[in-house]
Design a protein around this motif. Sequence first.
Motif, PDB file in Angstrom:
ATOM      1  N   LYS A 525       0.833  -1.200   0.000  1.00  0.00           N
ATOM      2  CA  LYS A 525       0.000   0.000   0.000  1.00  0.00           C
ATOM      3  C   LYS A 525       0.871   1.254   0.000  1.00  0.00           C
ATOM      4  N   SER A 526       1.937   1.249   0.778  1.00  0.00           N
ATOM      5  CA  SER A 526       2.825   2.406   0.843  1.00  0.00           C
ATOM      6  C   SER A 526       3.469   2.672  -0.505  1.00  0.00           C
ATOM      7  N   ILE A 527       3.846   1.597  -1.218  1.00  0.00           N
ATOM      8  CA  ILE A 527       4.471   1.773  -2.536  1.00  0.00           C
ATOM      9  C   ILE A 527       3.463   2.316  -3.541  1.00  0.00           C
ATOM     10  N   PHE A 528       2.241   1.786  -3.521  1.00  0.00           N
ATOM     11  CA  PHE A 528       1.223   2.280  -4.454  1.00  0.00           C
ATOM     12  C   PHE A 528       0.910   3.751  -4.192  1.00  0.00           C
ATOM     13  N   ASP A 529       0.861   4.140  -2.937  1.00  0.00           N
ATOM     14  CA  ASP A 529       0.590   5.544  -2.630  1.00  0.00           C
ATOM     15  C   ASP A 529       1.766   6.445  -3.009  1.00  0.00           C
ATOM     16  N   ASN A 530       2.984   5.877  -3.027  1.00  0.00           N
ATOM     17  CA  ASN A 530       4.156   6.676  -3.387  1.00  0.00           C
ATOM     18  C   ASN A 530       4.297   6.793  -4.905  1.00  0.00           C
ATOM     19  N   ASP A 531       4.367   5.666  -5.578  1.00  0.00           N
ATOM     20  CA  ASP A 531       4.472   5.655  -7.036  1.00  0.00           C
ATOM     21  C   ASP A 531       4.040   4.277  -7.522  1.00  0.00           C
ATOM     22  N   PRO A 532       2.811   4.119  -7.980  1.00  0.00           N
ATOM     23  CA  PRO A 532       2.332   2.787  -8.389  1.00  0.00           C
ATOM     24  C   PRO A 532       3.099   2.205  -9.552  1.00  0.00           C
ATOM     25  N   ASN A 533       3.805   3.020 -10.324  1.00  0.00           N
ATOM     26  CA  ASN A 533       4.538   2.499 -11.470  1.00  0.00           C
ATOM     27  C   ASN A 533       5.788   1.726 -11.061  1.00  0.00           C
ATOM     28  N   GLN A 534       6.145   1.749  -9.772  1.00  0.00           N
ATOM     29  CA  GLN A 534       7.305   0.993  -9.313  1.00  0.00           C
ATOM     30  C   GLN A 534       7.073  -0.512  -9.346  1.00  0.00           C
ATOM     31  N   LEU A 535       5.790  -0.929  -9.282  1.00  0.00           N
ATOM     32  CA  LEU A 535       5.466  -2.348  -9.107  1.00  0.00           C
ATOM     33  C   LEU A 535       4.945  -2.954 -10.400  1.00  0.00           C
ATOM     34  N   ASP A 536       5.333  -4.198 -10.619  1.00  0.00           N
ATOM     35  CA  ASP A 536       4.807  -4.979 -11.727  1.00  0.00           C
ATOM     36  C   ASP A 536       4.454  -6.356 -11.180  1.00  0.00           C
ATOM     37  N   PHE A 537       3.173  -6.589 -10.939  1.00  0.00           N
ATOM     38  CA  PHE A 537       2.740  -7.827 -10.285  1.00  0.00           C
ATOM     39  C   PHE A 537       2.803  -9.038 -11.202  1.00  0.00           C
ATOM     40  N   ARG A 538       3.272  -8.872 -12.433  1.00  0.00           N
ATOM     41  CA  ARG A 538       3.510 -10.062 -13.251  1.00  0.00           C
ATOM     42  C   ARG A 538       4.701 -10.853 -12.716  1.00  0.00           C
ATOM     43  N   ASN A 539       5.515 -10.202 -11.917  1.00  0.00           N
ATOM     44  CA  ASN A 539       6.636 -10.870 -11.244  1.00  0.00           C
ATOM     45  C   ASN A 539       6.221 -11.150  -9.804  1.00  0.00           C
ATOM     46  N   PRO A 540       6.107 -12.411  -9.397  1.00  0.00           N
ATOM     47  CA  PRO A 540       5.629 -12.705  -8.035  1.00  0.00           C
ATOM     48  C   PRO A 540       6.550 -12.191  -6.946  1.00  0.00           C
ATOM     49  N   GLU A 541       7.824 -11.879  -7.282  1.00  0.00           N
ATOM     50  CA  GLU A 541       8.694 -11.308  -6.264  1.00  0.00           C
ATOM     51  C   GLU A 541       8.197  -9.946  -5.818  1.00  0.00           C
ATOM     52  N   ALA A 542       7.440  -9.286  -6.698  1.00  0.00           N
ATOM     53  CA  ALA A 542       6.954  -7.948  -6.354  1.00  0.00           C
ATOM     54  C   ALA A 542       5.997  -7.985  -5.184  1.00  0.00           C
ATOM     55  N   PHE A 543       5.300  -9.101  -4.984  1.00  0.00           N
ATOM     56  CA  PHE A 543       4.385  -9.197  -3.840  1.00  0.00           C
ATOM     57  C   PHE A 543       4.777 -10.349  -2.928  1.00  0.00           C
ATOM     58  N   TYR A 544       6.083 -10.660  -2.915  1.00  0.00           N
ATOM     59  CA  TYR A 544       6.644 -11.619  -1.958  1.00  0.00           C
ATOM     60  C   TYR A 544       6.083 -13.028  -2.138  1.00  0.00           C
ATOM     61  N   HIS A 545       5.649 -13.333  -3.362  1.00  0.00           N
ATOM     62  CA  HIS A 545       5.063 -14.652  -3.656  1.00  0.00           C
ATOM     63  C   HIS A 545       3.877 -14.946  -2.742  1.00  0.00           C
ATOM     64  N   ASP A 546       3.147 -13.939  -2.361  1.00  0.00           N
ATOM     65  CA  ASP A 546       2.033 -14.089  -1.410  1.00  0.00           C
ATOM     66  C   ASP A 546       0.767 -13.552  -2.076  1.00  0.00           C
ATOM     67  N   ALA A 547       0.032 -14.449  -2.750  1.00  0.00           N
ATOM     68  CA  ALA A 547      -1.194 -14.021  -3.433  1.00  0.00           C
ATOM     69  C   ALA A 547      -2.253 -13.548  -2.441  1.00  0.00           C
ATOM     70  N   ASN A 548      -2.278 -14.101  -1.239  1.00  0.00           N
ATOM     71  CA  ASN A 548      -3.269 -13.672  -0.254  1.00  0.00           C
ATOM     72  C   ASN A 548      -3.048 -12.215   0.151  1.00  0.00           C
ATOM     73  N   SER A 549      -1.801 -11.764   0.174  1.00  0.00           N
ATOM     74  CA  SER A 549      -1.542 -10.360   0.483  1.00  0.00           C
ATOM     75  C   SER A 549      -2.072  -9.456  -0.629  1.00  0.00           C
ATOM     76  N   VAL A 550      -1.949  -9.905  -1.882  1.00  0.00           N
ATOM     77  CA  VAL A 550      -2.508  -9.133  -2.990  1.00  0.00           C
ATOM     78  C   VAL A 550      -4.027  -9.050  -2.863  1.00  0.00           C
ATOM     79  N   ALA A 551      -4.663 -10.195  -2.530  1.00  0.00           N
ATOM     80  CA  ALA A 551      -6.118 -10.190  -2.345  1.00  0.00           C
ATOM     81  C   ALA A 551      -6.521  -9.259  -1.208  1.00  0.00           C
ATOM     82  N   GLY A 552      -5.754  -9.277  -0.115  1.00  0.00           N
ATOM     83  CA  GLY A 552      -6.050  -8.371   0.992  1.00  0.00           C
ATOM     84  C   GLY A 552      -5.862  -6.918   0.610  1.00  0.00           C
ATOM     85  N   LEU A 553      -4.848  -6.630  -0.228  1.00  0.00           N
ATOM     86  CA  LEU A 553      -4.629  -5.258  -0.691  1.00  0.00           C
ATOM     87  C   LEU A 553      -5.811  -4.777  -1.522  1.00  0.00           C
TER      88      LEU A 553
END
Length: 668
Positions: A525-553
Amino acid sequence: MDQRNSLERSSSEAAAVAPPSATSIPNAAGSNGGNVAPMAPSSYSSPPVQEHSPVVESVLQSDIGVNTLLTRLKQSIASAREFAAFLKKRSILEEEQAQGLKKLCKSSHDSARRPDNRQGAYAQSYDEVIRIHDRMADNGLQFALSLHQMHEDLHDLSANMERGRKQWKQTGLSAEKRVQDSESMMEKAKSKYDSLAEDYERARTGDKQSGRVFGLKGPKSAAQHEEDLHRKVQQADSDYQTKVQAAKSQRQELVSTLRPQATKALHDLINECDAALTLQLQKFASFNERLLLGNGLCVSPLKSQTNDQAPRSLRDVIFQIDNARDLHNYVSGFASKVGASADIKYEPHPTLASSQQAPPPPINTRAQPVSNQQPSTFPSPGQVGPPGPGFIGGQIYPPTSTPTSAYPSNPGFSNTQNGSPQNQTFSPISAGGAPQLPAAQTSTPSYSQPPTPMAMHTHHTNNSHISLPALRPMFGISLEDLLKRDGSAIPLVVYQCIQAVDLFGLEVEGIYRMSGSSTHVSKLKSIFDNDPNQLDFRNPEAFYHDANSVAGLLKQFFRELPDPLLTGEHYQDFIDAARIDDDITRRDSMHATINSLPDPNYATLRALTLHLNRVQDHSAVNRMNAGNLAIIFGPTLMGTGPNVADAGWQVRAIDTILQNTYQIFDDD
């Protein structure tokens, strides 16, 4: 005479329609297109009409004969009406059951054709099972139609019988009433005659007690009084004889003509009503036999030795399922997609390889930790988590208090824009040499897309969480403001989360139900509020290989909207639509309300609904069907609402949208 002729005409007309015959009753009751199975005369023929016994004749010829038959005819009519009502209710039940079965067959047939169901021998057998049930539903509809026709026939019969009963009730009881009236008049005339005769007898015998009799013209003598009484007695006698003759004549006419006509007509009506009712009962039994026999032949047809194309029984159809062959054919269909298998071999990292070749250096606690502090941020391929501050090439060095950069470098990425320690060259520890920074750059990502700043941020957020300034906030901003700022109807965080779950979370059990890591959610959430273009969720490392955290976000984004996705303005419209019991009407009402949403709300809801539909398509693996998803997203998409009791209706509203995804939204 005119009255007698009218009674004879009425009786002849009743006799023309009253008596049932072996040919007229089947034609009247079998008007459903010849669907009645032929009945054996020995088992369904009516018993022969017997002559009336003396007891029955005595009752019918008595004064209570007409009333007795009228009561009996009323019972027959009531029985016919009762059975007609039974047939009507039974036909309605059979029609509803048959229509429901046909609807079930159609929906099951359509569902079986979907690619996510089994094919092969199972699909063929299942389709034939559906066709068997469809034929059984056709038999049920025909049975219901036949029962409805029988109800109409009995209804018409009871109406005709009631009209005949009323006619003969009036005719027969009128004749009985006339005879009773004439006999009553005869009794009155006899009573008057007897009274005058007694007075005349007293006057004639010389009874002087009464003295002189006074008349209107003065006193009368005994002779005059006797003469007057004699004249009155003669008149009373003549009147009495006339009344007796009239009563006798009407009684004779009633007994010989009118009463037999009425009793015969009523008796014929009773026979007709009873025979028709019995025939309808026989037809009812025949139709039930045909229904059960037809359904039985659908389930298990008769075997024919000459016809090899005879339909198979339900048991034979099911026994044709070959699970092993279906599985073999399914797996064989993917043979063309099998690629060449790569050789598996161990390739040590250059850093570890160089350290393994050199002899272990001596521990120098005074000079070496400072220069070797930075390379410790490069983990080995088999290492879980970041290495400790003194771990390099399998050697342990004591930590120092020298601070490191807040953004340590990532393997495969070097920062060349500042003079931080990441860019410095470190002196070797021994002759074998400690790992140099360029050696770490030989590591390449294992994903098809090139490295992005996302990878750098992933690794430094794994080590520590730094609260970033909200330069372009995404959370807590209305969809209208995000559309005006970013120019996209669907917020980037929604798009990224949906993409990540589609790629990596559809087969995660309990997706959207299981809670992810709160630390991960806060960092993302902090990264999206700072600059959402920093993240690319096509790479699971971007969300720590935790799909449940993405769902919670994703859920947190919708919960923090100033106005819920389905908007507070239309909240009551969705609740009112959810209260509708009819599925089609409820869906159409939901559809109309969704079409009235603002453009960004509609676009975001469409993208989310299509995504959740893909999630529920994998419910066999992730255990998240439409009902479970509706429980989770009901309050998330609609807000708390003014009434806590609306929670159930919120769930039903979201469930209706998910159940009718492609009826409400297109899928292109």
